[in-house]
Design an enzyme around this catalytic site. Sequence first.
Site, short mmCIF file in Angstrom:
data_model
loop_
_atom_site.label_atom_id
_atom_site.label_comp_id
_atom_site.label_asym_id
_atom_site.label_seq_id
_atom_site.Cartn_x
_atom_site.Cartn_y
_atom_site.Cartn_z
N LYS A 179 0.81 -1.09 0.13
CA LYS A 179 -0.18 0.02 0.12
C LYS A 179 1.06 1.39 0.00
O LYS A 179 1.34 1.54 0.89
CB LYS A 179 -0.88 -0.04 1.28
CG LYS A 179 -1.96 1.04 1.04
CD LYS A 179 -2.63 1.69 2.18
CE LYS A 179 -1.57 2.74 2.94
NZ LYS A 179 -1.76 4.13 2.16
N GLU A 254 10.49 1.71 10.11
CA GLU A 254 11.60 2.61 9.83
C GLU A 254 10.88 3.92 9.87
O GLU A 254 9.86 4.10 9.21
CB GLU A 254 12.05 2.49 8.23
CG GLU A 254 13.52 3.05 8.24
CD GLU A 254 13.36 4.57 7.89
OE1 GLU A 254 13.88 5.44 9.03
OE2 GLU A 254 13.12 4.70 6.80
N CYS A 288 13.63 11.26 5.75
CA CYS A 288 14.01 10.78 7.20
C CYS A 288 15.33 10.94 7.72
O CYS A 288 15.71 11.29 8.76
CB CYS A 288 13.61 9.45 7.58
SG CYS A 288 14.16 8.00 6.40
N GLU A 392 10.01 16.11 14.89
CA GLU A 392 10.54 16.12 13.19
C GLU A 392 9.71 17.05 12.39
O GLU A 392 8.45 16.99 12.60
CB GLU A 392 10.12 14.55 12.92
CG GLU A 392 10.70 14.47 11.19
CD GLU A 392 10.74 13.09 11.06
OE1 GLU A 392 11.71 12.65 10.11
OE2 GLU A 392 9.72 12.26 10.92
#
Length: 488
Positions: A179, A254, A288, A392
């Site tokens: 997905k 992750e 990331c 973040e």
Amino acid sequence: TMAHSKALLVLENFIGGKFVPCSSYIDSYNPSTGDVYCRVPDSGKEEVEAAVKAAKDAFPIWSSKSALERSQILNKLADLIEHDLEAFAQAESKDQGKTITFARTVDIPRAVYNFRFFASSILHHTTECTEMATMGCMHYTSRAPVGVAGLISPWNLPLYLLTWKIAPAIACGNTVVAKPSEMTSVTAWMMCKLLEKAGVPNGVVNVVFGRGAKAGEALVCHPDVPLISFTGSTLTAQRITEKSAPHCKRLSLELGGKNPAIIFDDADLTQCIPTTLRSSFANQGEICLCTSRIFVQRGIYNEFLKRFVAEAKKWKVGNPSDPTVDMGALISKEHLEKVRSYVKKAQAEGARVLCGEGVDSLALPTGNQKGYFMLPTVIAEVKDESCCMQEEIFGPVTCVVAFDTEEEVIERANSVKYGLAATVWSSNVGRVHRVAQRLQSGLVWTNCWLVRDLNLPFGGMKASGIGREGAKDSYEFFTEVKTITIKH
């Protein structure tokens, strides 16, 4: 509006080797214009059910093929994507907002290489064997594919990160239900068109498009999907962990990062500055692994800041299809607002915005006025407790602060919940090793950034994830190991 929707690209799910229409769709926007340009299936339980069934049915035949047969198919798929590299790059740039240059040189070549890499590595794994002469026994291990793998990938590096999951999963003999992000589904759909030609049997790779809360949830909760590989936010990962716990699924997660760059006063600034600009602003800061906290030793702090800001101001932001542009558009209107809100918070806390958002004006071409653009933004004098130093941001925003001692900077670099990547800049070899050892970080680059050997483990500590991916690590994740003892 029928005539209007005819012009739009309409994607379909790929299940059991066929494209299948969906009953409802989601609008996907072109980030550089702000217009809807594509409709993506809004899949749910029913579609996931069909895809898992197709994957389950395909498993016996696919898993019984030899590693060499699977390897040849992966290589063929790599060749087909490479043959269409330009079309894939154009689509990725338009769908995600990244520059055509980045898509051409990073995203699509890496997607091709992911298939080639695992096509090769699958041929070279060996299993263990030990002997117990006194007992008249020998032991050996064998590895077998697990079954149907659920793969959920994000919007920042769409085909790159999707293939980083599909390649090892199918190389090991699993079948998959993938997905992709509903915001960036086009290149996954394009890849589906090449699967049959590559010799991938029907049902081995199924792609279900849709939202995480609906399609993703159905996949994670499905009892016939024993393993989930996910790349995305820590918040979503918590939900995945809760939902998959009753089924004892194996997870590879992750997640995000709040990555520090530590620049000592003996750093070579001629290399450090251009690389740190890239590590802060490449792909609009939507990686990331991007640097969002820059710690500079006090002796060179002022000089670094002056040169860094001067170079950041030279970055050209604009139409992603323009090959001279350094930075494209952010993924969505909501995401742009979120990133901007961090800059406003920093200002409210008394930090100084040295360039970019709210400081410099952004001139955009006529067709891009409604796109989601933002200038590379550098913030100084931010407190370590600030949300801008803790959370973040995932955009073209980086904070620069001063430090005095090695001891102090290690402690400050480690004082966030994340631990994905770090960069260290120094010409002192001893110091580089000392600091690298003590950083709570799955990856440490010294005097460089984003140099990857796919053989080596990739992943983070703390809130940056669970598990590692790489030649050996991905093989271990996507196979079950069995210990067999023979008495003779």
